[in-house]
Every structure is written in structure tokens, then in C-alpha cells.
Design a protein around this motif. Sequence first.
Motif, short mmCIF file in Angstrom:
data_model
loop_
_atom_site.label_atom_id
_atom_site.label_comp_id
_atom_site.label_asym_id
_atom_site.label_seq_id
_atom_site.Cartn_x
_atom_site.Cartn_y
_atom_site.Cartn_z
N ARG A 47 0.84 -1.21 0.00
CA ARG A 47 0.00 0.00 0.00
C ARG A 47 0.87 1.25 0.00
NH1 ARG A 47 -2.19 -3.88 3.04
NH2 ARG A 47 -4.37 -4.46 2.67
N LEU A 48 0.33 2.32 -0.55
CA LEU A 48 1.01 3.60 -0.59
C LEU A 48 0.25 4.58 0.30
CD1 LEU A 48 3.17 5.46 -1.93
CD2 LEU A 48 1.44 6.02 -3.64
N PHE A 49 0.94 5.16 1.29
CA PHE A 49 0.31 6.08 2.24
C PHE A 49 0.84 7.50 1.99
CE2 PHE A 49 0.48 1.91 4.17
CZ PHE A 49 -0.82 1.72 4.59
N THR A 50 -0.08 8.46 1.89
CA THR A 50 0.29 9.85 1.69
C THR A 50 -0.48 10.74 2.67
OG1 THR A 50 -1.42 10.30 0.03
CG2 THR A 50 0.70 9.47 -0.77
N ALA A 51 0.14 11.86 3.04
CA ALA A 51 -0.50 12.83 3.94
C ALA A 51 -0.44 14.20 3.27
CB ALA A 51 0.21 12.85 5.29
N GLY A 52 -1.60 14.80 3.06
CA GLY A 52 -1.68 16.07 2.35
C GLY A 52 -1.60 17.29 3.24
N VAL A 53 -1.59 18.46 2.61
CA VAL A 53 -1.31 19.71 3.31
C VAL A 53 -2.43 20.11 4.26
CG1 VAL A 53 -2.30 21.26 1.58
CG2 VAL A 53 -0.31 22.01 2.91
N VAL A 54 -3.65 19.62 4.08
CA VAL A 54 -4.74 19.93 5.01
C VAL A 54 -5.11 18.69 5.83
CG1 VAL A 54 -5.67 21.86 3.70
CG2 VAL A 54 -6.48 19.54 3.21
N GLY A 55 -4.16 17.76 5.99
CA GLY A 55 -4.35 16.66 6.91
C GLY A 55 -5.11 15.47 6.37
N ARG A 56 -5.15 15.28 5.05
CA ARG A 56 -5.80 14.10 4.50
C ARG A 56 -4.80 12.96 4.43
NH1 ARG A 56 -10.06 12.21 1.36
NH2 ARG A 56 -9.53 10.61 -0.17
N LEU A 57 -5.01 11.91 5.24
CA LEU A 57 -4.21 10.71 5.20
C LEU A 57 -4.95 9.67 4.38
CD1 LEU A 57 -1.82 8.92 6.30
CD2 LEU A 57 -3.40 8.27 8.14
N GLN A 58 -4.27 9.11 3.38
CA GLN A 58 -4.95 8.13 2.53
C GLN A 58 -4.03 6.96 2.20
OE1 GLN A 58 -6.22 10.28 -0.95
NE2 GLN A 58 -4.15 10.83 -1.57
N ALA A 59 -4.67 5.81 2.04
CA ALA A 59 -3.98 4.61 1.59
C ALA A 59 -4.41 4.33 0.16
CB ALA A 59 -4.35 3.43 2.49
N LEU A 60 -3.44 4.15 -0.73
CA LEU A 60 -3.70 3.96 -2.15
C LEU A 60 -3.15 2.62 -2.61
CD1 LEU A 60 -2.56 7.47 -3.47
CD2 LEU A 60 -4.85 6.82 -2.73
N ASP A 61 -3.74 2.10 -3.67
CA ASP A 61 -3.18 0.96 -4.36
C ASP A 61 -2.01 1.47 -5.21
OD1 ASP A 61 -2.53 -1.02 -6.26
OD2 ASP A 61 -4.57 -1.80 -6.29
N PRO A 62 -0.78 1.04 -4.94
CA PRO A 62 0.37 1.60 -5.67
C PRO A 62 0.39 1.26 -7.15
CG PRO A 62 1.06 -0.25 -4.32
CD PRO A 62 -0.36 0.03 -3.95
N LYS A 63 -0.40 0.27 -7.58
CA LYS A 63 -0.42 -0.10 -9.00
C LYS A 63 -1.39 0.76 -9.81
CE LYS A 63 0.85 -4.93 -8.16
NZ LYS A 63 0.43 -6.34 -8.32
N THR A 64 -2.47 1.23 -9.16
CA THR A 64 -3.51 1.95 -9.89
C THR A 64 -3.80 3.34 -9.34
OG1 THR A 64 -5.30 1.08 -8.49
CG2 THR A 64 -4.61 -0.26 -10.38
N GLY A 65 -3.44 3.62 -8.08
CA GLY A 65 -3.79 4.87 -7.44
C GLY A 65 -5.16 4.89 -6.83
N ALA A 66 -5.87 3.77 -6.85
CA ALA A 66 -7.21 3.71 -6.25
C ALA A 66 -7.12 3.92 -4.75
CB ALA A 66 -7.86 2.35 -6.55
N VAL A 67 -8.07 4.71 -4.20
CA VAL A 67 -8.09 4.99 -2.76
C VAL A 67 -8.68 3.79 -2.02
CG1 VAL A 67 -8.95 6.50 -0.94
CG2 VAL A 67 -8.30 7.46 -3.17
N LEU A 68 -7.93 3.25 -1.07
CA LEU A 68 -8.37 2.11 -0.29
C LEU A 68 -9.08 2.56 0.99
CD1 LEU A 68 -5.15 -0.07 -0.68
CD2 LEU A 68 -7.23 -0.12 -2.07
N TRP A 69 -8.57 3.61 1.62
CA TRP A 69 -9.24 4.24 2.76
C TRP A 69 -8.60 5.59 3.00
CZ3 TRP A 69 -5.86 5.39 6.63
CH2 TRP A 69 -4.77 4.54 6.83
N ALA A 70 -9.28 6.46 3.77
CA ALA A 70 -8.76 7.80 4.02
C ALA A 70 -9.30 8.32 5.35
CB ALA A 70 -9.14 8.76 2.89
N HIS A 71 -8.54 9.22 5.98
CA HIS A 71 -8.96 9.92 7.19
C HIS A 71 -8.64 11.40 7.02
CE1 HIS A 71 -10.02 6.59 9.84
NE2 HIS A 71 -8.94 5.94 9.42
N GLU A 72 -9.55 12.25 7.45
CA GLU A 72 -9.32 13.69 7.46
C GLU A 72 -8.86 14.05 8.88
OE1 GLU A 72 -9.34 15.40 4.81
OE2 GLU A 72 -10.38 14.02 3.45
N LEU A 73 -7.54 14.16 9.06
CA LEU A 73 -6.99 14.33 10.40
C LEU A 73 -7.35 15.67 11.02
CD1 LEU A 73 -3.45 12.80 9.80
CD2 LEU A 73 -5.48 11.66 10.70
#
Length: 333
Positions: A47-73
Motif C-alpha cells: 500500500r502507498l500512504f500519503t499525507a496532504g497539506v490539510v491533513g488528509r491521510l490516505q492509503a492507495l493501491d500503488p499499482k492503480t492509485g485507487a483509494v483504499l481508505w482515508a482519514h481527514e486528520l
Amino acid sequence: DEERVLALAAATGETLWERASPVTIHSSMNMEYGPGPHSTPLLVGGRLFTAGVVGRLQALDPKTGAVLWAHELWDDWGGKVMGRGYSCSPLAWRDTVVVAVGGGGPGLVAFDQKDGSVRWKSPGFDVSPSSPVLIDVEGQEQIVFFAVDEVIGFEAETGRLLWRHPHETTYGLNIVLPMTADDGRLIVSSAYSGGTRALRLSRGGDETTVEELWFNNRMRVHHGNFIRIGEHIYGSRGDFGPTPLSALDLRTGEVEWRDRSFAKAKLVHAGERLIVLDEDGNLGMVTVSPKGLEVQARAEIFSGRSWTAPTLVGTRLYLRDRKQMLALDLGPR
């Protein structure tokens, strides 16, 4: 008004997929140095985990970029809205991913990598732009966070608070990741009025004891990093104005030398050399020792602000600034 996660072919730079997320910049945020993102993606467990500038933490499928789950921190977890945006890089521990929340919420949260469910929450603290770090204290795995005015240790398995030690600096900008050394030592450094201090951590039963070994305000690493080689650390010291590369003796806390060959820089340890990328876009290959710095190669790569650390894979070096990304071959010709 959106952030994008991109996957590029390592050999060619060709875009393989993109995933966009909407972003609404808070009115209190200062975008003077760019809108981010500021954190480093984490690839682990398929899985690919990223954290954005307004606190969006998301888990992505690294092969397609599909969002697996996300939290708005920030919005859902009451996280602290930071002046230049969220910048915590996710940390993997076993089958969890750990991030800072702060504000009105918990200090750290460990989410299940697979489904994003909460595994544990730590007690709250005033979160800074830093990121959690995993260390070992006499056989116990601990997660350390460099908070606004202190450095704090938690039990990695449960998030239980183990220890805390003060380290105050102007503006609360403790940013640089703490670093371990031998004999239970932990080194922290920040700019402005922060300076560098060495702590020794030791355990007695369930308790962790913190002893301060020394403090030196002449070594102040801002938002880059420092490298430990033997009993010395090397890094750019300073906040505004000149930020010379410097060497500090870990045994005494004394600065051994300063060199102004580069502006404020990120460092990568590569064998017997250091790769240096300074904020003006100058790339260098150097050797360092307690006696000084020797520049072996130097080239101007970028003309804009360059604050992102390079990534070295074999002899290929990946770099980027705010406008472009490129790969260089450092192998023999």
C-alpha cells in the motif's frame, strides 16, 4: 485547489497514474513558500500512504492509485491546523501506520494499514511540523516525536506515554527528525533559539529515564537533516542568513568546523561520501571528517527553491524542486 499523487516510471519519468484530491486552504495558513504537500509518501505492505497539506491521510493501491481508505486528520479528528500546512510523514510500525494529529485530538494515532481502523491513540500534545521516529531503547521499541516545545517517547505497541523532555524554540518549529547514537543517546536539533541537545535514554522496569548530556545553541538545524558518522554529526546550521555546513562532536557537543561552500542543504550518506543538495539548487559530492569538508564535484541543477531531499537508488539519484523532477546517473563513465 487540489493535490495529486503521481506514479512515475523510474527509468523514464513517464507518468503511470495520477490521483487527485480536492484541497481547501484554511484562511490561517501561510502559503508564502508554496502550497505543499510537505510530507514524504510511504510504500509498505503493498500500500502507498500519503499525507496532504490539510491533513488528509490516505492509503492507495500503488499499482492503480485507487483509494483504499482515508482519514481527514484535521476536519474529522480535530487535528491542529498548522500555519504552513500539515507536514507529518507517515511511519510504518508492524502492520500499522502512525501519524501525528495533535490539536484537540490525540497526539499520535496508529491506524491499521489494511483498513484504516484505529489500533491505538496516544495522549495529546502540541504537534509540530516533525514526524514520528522509531527507536530501540534497551530492547523496547519506542516511537519518538519532536513536539512544539519538547521531545516525547511512546511505547510503540500501545501508544503509552513513556517519557518527555523539554526542548523549546522560537515559533515552536521543532522540525528535524531525532537521531539515535550509541549507548542510548538521542540527538535533537532545531533552528532559531532551539539548538542541539543530546539525551541518554535508559530503562528500569517499565520506566524510561532521560538524562541530558549536553546542549549547544551554536548548532541549529532548521528543516533539513543531519548525518551521523562515527562520533560526529554533520548538517547545515542556521535559520536566516548564512547556513554553513558544520561538524559537531557528539562526545562534547562542541562545533568542530563550519564551511560555506553550500547554502542550507539536505544530505544523503552514500558510502564514503555525502551527496549535498542546497536550497539554491546546487548539487555536490563531498567528503567530510572531523577536520573539514572537501568538495569533489559540484553542479547547478535547479534555479528555484530546492528543499526536498534527494533519493539515491544504486547509482541513480532522483531530485526535484517546486517545478520539476529529474534522475541523474552517478555511475562511472
